[in-house]
Design an enzyme around this catalytic site. Structure first.
Site, PDB file in Angstrom:
ATOM      1  N   TYR A  94      39.908  44.960  32.952  1.00 45.22           N
ATOM      2  CA  TYR A  94      39.565  43.546  32.786  1.00 45.22           C
ATOM      3  C   TYR A  94      39.053  43.279  31.367  1.00 45.22           C
ATOM      4  O   TYR A  94      39.590  42.429  30.658  1.00 45.22           O
ATOM      5  CB  TYR A  94      38.499  43.180  33.809  1.00 45.22           C
ATOM      6  CG  TYR A  94      38.089  41.727  33.817  1.00 45.22           C
ATOM      7  CD1 TYR A  94      38.942  40.734  34.302  1.00 45.22           C
ATOM      8  CD2 TYR A  94      36.837  41.329  33.344  1.00 45.22           C
ATOM      9  CE1 TYR A  94      38.560  39.409  34.327  1.00 45.22           C
ATOM     10  CE2 TYR A  94      36.444  40.000  33.369  1.00 45.22           C
ATOM     11  CZ  TYR A  94      37.301  39.038  33.860  1.00 45.22           C
ATOM     12  OH  TYR A  94      36.912  37.719  33.884  1.00 45.22           O
TER      13      TYR A  94
ATOM     14  N   VAL B  19      26.142  35.995  43.612  1.00 42.16           N
ATOM     15  CA  VAL B  19      25.805  34.725  44.275  1.00 42.16           C
ATOM     16  C   VAL B  19      26.476  34.636  45.648  1.00 42.16           C
ATOM     17  O   VAL B  19      25.823  34.342  46.659  1.00 42.16           O
ATOM     18  CB  VAL B  19      26.197  33.515  43.388  1.00 42.16           C
ATOM     19  CG1 VAL B  19      26.001  32.216  44.143  1.00 42.16           C
ATOM     20  CG2 VAL B  19      25.379  33.500  42.103  1.00 42.16           C
TER      21      VAL B  19
ATOM     22  N   ASN C  92      27.695  37.110  47.450  1.00 40.51           N
ATOM     23  CA  ASN C  92      27.151  38.177  48.303  1.00 40.51           C
ATOM     24  C   ASN C  92      25.859  37.748  48.964  1.00 40.51           C
ATOM     25  O   ASN C  92      25.712  37.828  50.185  1.00 40.51           O
ATOM     26  CB  ASN C  92      26.795  39.401  47.436  1.00 40.51           C
ATOM     27  CG  ASN C  92      27.804  40.504  47.570  1.00 40.51           C
ATOM     28  OD1 ASN C  92      28.814  40.354  48.245  1.00 40.51           O
ATOM     29  ND2 ASN C  92      27.535  41.607  46.921  1.00 40.51           N
TER      30      ASN C  92
ATOM     31  N   PRO D 115      26.233  45.836  33.376  1.00 36.03           N
ATOM     32  CA  PRO D 115      25.323  45.495  32.272  1.00 36.03           C
ATOM     33  C   PRO D 115      23.924  45.172  32.800  1.00 36.03           C
ATOM     34  O   PRO D 115      23.781  44.598  33.868  1.00 36.03           O
ATOM     35  CB  PRO D 115      25.962  44.262  31.646  1.00 36.03           C
ATOM     36  CG  PRO D 115      27.219  43.984  32.377  1.00 36.03           C
ATOM     37  CD  PRO D 115      27.293  44.854  33.577  1.00 36.03           C
TER      38      PRO D 115
HETATM   39  N1  LIG Z   1      34.062  32.679  37.472  1.00 34.48           N
HETATM   40  C1  LIG Z   1      33.478  33.310  36.473  1.00 34.48           C
HETATM   41  O1  LIG Z   1      32.255  33.539  36.514  1.00 34.48           O
HETATM   42  C2  LIG Z   1      34.271  33.761  35.278  1.00 34.48           C
HETATM   43  C3  LIG Z   1      33.578  34.423  34.247  1.00 34.48           C
HETATM   44  C4  LIG Z   1      34.298  34.828  33.126  1.00 34.48           C
HETATM   45  C5  LIG Z   1      35.644  34.552  33.015  1.00 34.48           C
HETATM   46  N2  LIG Z   1      36.284  33.914  34.025  1.00 34.48           N
HETATM   47  C6  LIG Z   1      37.728  33.693  33.859  1.00 34.48           C
HETATM   48  O2  LIG Z   1      38.103  32.421  34.336  1.00 34.48           O
HETATM   49  C7  LIG Z   1      39.388  32.501  34.959  1.00 34.48           C
HETATM   50  C8  LIG Z   1      39.305  31.938  36.374  1.00 34.48           C
HETATM   51  O3  LIG Z   1      38.375  32.711  37.119  1.00 34.48           O
HETATM   52  P1  LIG Z   1      37.955  32.336  38.612  1.00 34.48           P
HETATM   53  O4  LIG Z   1      36.528  32.684  38.756  1.00 34.48           O
HETATM   54  O5  LIG Z   1      38.423  30.973  38.936  1.00 34.48           O
HETATM   55  O6  LIG Z   1      38.753  33.450  39.416  1.00 34.48           O
HETATM   56  P2  LIG Z   1      39.827  33.309  40.601  1.00 34.48           P
HETATM   57  O7  LIG Z   1      40.194  34.688  41.005  1.00 34.48           O
HETATM   58  O8  LIG Z   1      39.319  32.387  41.655  1.00 34.48           O
HETATM   59  O9  LIG Z   1      41.036  32.596  39.866  1.00 34.48           O
HETATM   60  C9  LIG Z   1      42.057  33.278  39.206  1.00 34.48           C
HETATM   61  C10 LIG Z   1      43.368  32.685  39.666  1.00 34.48           C
HETATM   62  O10 LIG Z   1      44.427  33.341  38.966  1.00 34.48           O
HETATM   63  C11 LIG Z   1      45.459  33.637  39.889  1.00 34.48           C
HETATM   64  N3  LIG Z   1      46.219  34.767  39.353  1.00 34.48           N
HETATM   65  C12 LIG Z   1      45.842  36.064  39.230  1.00 34.48           C
HETATM   66  N4  LIG Z   1      46.822  36.798  38.691  1.00 34.48           N
HETATM   67  C13 LIG Z   1      47.857  35.950  38.456  1.00 34.48           C
HETATM   68  C14 LIG Z   1      49.146  36.108  37.917  1.00 34.48           C
HETATM   69  N5  LIG Z   1      49.587  37.303  37.486  1.00 34.48           N
HETATM   70  N6  LIG Z   1      49.955  35.020  37.836  1.00 34.48           N
HETATM   71  C15 LIG Z   1      49.522  33.812  38.263  1.00 34.48           C
HETATM   72  N7  LIG Z   1      48.306  33.588  38.786  1.00 34.48           N
HETATM   73  C16 LIG Z   1      47.475  34.659  38.875  1.00 34.48           C
HETATM   74  C17 LIG Z   1      44.733  33.947  41.182  1.00 34.48           C
HETATM   75  O11 LIG Z   1      45.549  33.854  42.334  1.00 34.48           O
HETATM   76  C18 LIG Z   1      43.620  32.903  41.166  1.00 34.48           C
HETATM   77  O12 LIG Z   1      44.033  31.690  41.737  1.00 34.48           O
HETATM   78  C19 LIG Z   1      39.810  33.963  34.913  1.00 34.48           C
HETATM   79  O13 LIG Z   1      40.678  34.162  33.826  1.00 34.48           O
HETATM   80  C20 LIG Z   1      38.511  34.695  34.684  1.00 34.48           C
HETATM   81  O14 LIG Z   1      38.713  35.910  33.999  1.00 34.48           O
HETATM   82  C21 LIG Z   1      35.623  33.516  35.155  1.00 34.48           C
END
Ligand SMILES: NC(=O)c1ccc[n+]([C@@H]2O[C@H](COP(=O)([O-])OP(=O)(O)OC[C@H]3O[C@@H](n4cnc5c(N)ncnc54)[C@H](O)[C@@H]3O)[C@@H](O)[C@H]2O)c1
Length: 315
Positions: A147, A190, A192, A276
């Site tokens: 990741y 959160v 969990n 972390p």
């Molecule tokens: N929520 C957080 O706290 C957080 C923190 C840092 C970064 N992010 C980033 O924000 C973005 C959204 O995160 P989230 O919390 O909504 O997570 P999430 O898992 O709910 O959303 C990710 C979405 O991407 C889709 N996905 C995964 N692989 C895919 C692929 N190969 N092709 C098409 N769709 C795909 C999943 O089905 C899902 O709907 C991510 O890129 C994540 O890394 C989120």
């Protein structure tokens, strides 16, 4: 404004993506939501399915996509350790091949493109809070590397497309975000704590519980993503977005117990690898560039999130 803009949201059926699609439609955009439903669901975007401004496409961003759009928000990627470690090779592919495919599309159709990066690019930081200028301290061969390094490589690709092809890019480093539509089994603290509290199960604290995290409510995060996209073309980021308010895991557990009225007990378990000890955003750049700061207090956000989980946990 987003009115009449054709906007592609990859990962649009996920937690953040579904809130973003809703916001963009409210602002008058035509939204194409692309998702392979790896962690996202149709249910997350159910309320939008009847809208003429909304289109849902099942597609994996590891494969090229040809569509005409004005803006791209690239959010596709599983975000919680349980999900991204389930198939780590696919996780790196999603970040890296996904970025290449979406940047290629942006170049072809001259779209502006925003990358959902992460505070994980800072790894286990020696600097607190982390400014954007900090390069990070990431383990390249650990369980979280698929990741962290995938997201770091995606940032590299964004900046090379910007330098080499003058693409209009925005890179946002997202810190811990919570709210309704989080996945109930994503193993994040959160979700969990809330599901354990609602089910009356013991609350699992990893280590002593003195490690701190900052938590940003989803509405604040969506404001920031949309504001970042609207900045002038010279502004590329990376920009940190998160809530600098720090809470220990013990404080979070206490709040959730109080707000749910649960009588769950706390149990301690060993810390997972590469976890972390502290993570806190320095958000000065977002404040200077587009006047953003989080507005929603942790307790208010937790109330909304608990209400959502009460429905789905059926407690
Ligand atoms: N929520 C957080 O706290 C957080 C923190 C840092 C970064 N992010 C980033 O924000 C973005 C959204 O995160 P989230 O919390 O909504 O997570 P999430 O898992 O709910 O959303 C990710 C979405 O991407 C889709 N996905 C995964 N692989 C895919 C692929 N190969 N092709 C098409 N769709 C795909 C999943 O089905 C899902 O709907 C991510 O890129 C994540 O890394 C989120």
């Amino acid at each position: 404004m987003h009115s009449n803009q054709r906007v592609l949201v990859t990962g649009g059926a996920g937690f953040l993506g579904s809130h973003l699609c809703e916001r963009l439609i409210k602002e008058g955009a035509d939204v194409l939501c692309v998702d392979n439903f790896y962690t996202g669901t149709r249910r997350n975007v159910e309320v939008l399915l009847g809208s003429r401004s909304f289109e849902l496409m099942r597609h994996d961003v590891c494969f090229p996509l040809y569509v005409e759009v004005d803006q791209i928000y690239n959010l596709a990627c599983p975000a919680s350790p349980i999900h991204y470690q389930f198939d780590p090779v696919q996780t790196t592919k999603t970040s890296v091949h996904g970025a290449i495919n979406m940047l290629g599309l942006a170049k072809r159709v001259k779209a502006k493109i925003l990358q959902a990066s992460t505070s994980e690019v800072y790894g286990d930081p020696e600097v607190h809070p982390q400014p954007e200028s900090y390069w990070g301290r990431v383990n390249p061969i650990g369980l979280r590397s698929c990741y962290d390094e995938g997201k770091r490589c995606a940032e590299t690709l964004f900046f090379d497309y910007w330098r080499q092809h003058r693409l209009r890019i925005k890179v946002v480093r997202i810190f811990n975000t919570y709210g309704p539509r989080m996945h109930p089994n994503d193993g994040r603290v959160v979700s969990n704590f809330i599901t354990q509290a609602l089910r009356g199960e013991p609350i699992t604290i990893y280590g002593t519980g003195e490690q701190t995290r900052s938590f940003c409510y989803v509405d604040d995060m969506i404001d920031a993503l949309v504001l970042t996209m609207k900045t002038n073309d010279e502004f590329t980021g990376p920009v940190n977005i998160g809530n600098p308010g720090e809470f220990t895991m013990l404080e979070l557990a206490e709040k959730i117990l109080r707000l749910t009225g649960s009588r769950s007990k706390l149990v301690h378990e060993p810390l997972p690898s590469d976890d972390p000890r502290q993570r806190q955003p320095d958000i000065a750049l977002a404040r200077e560039q587009f006047g953003w700061r989080p507005k929603i207090a942790l307790e208010d956000g937790l109330r909304e999130t608990i209400a959502y989980f009460r429905d789905i946990v059926g407690a």
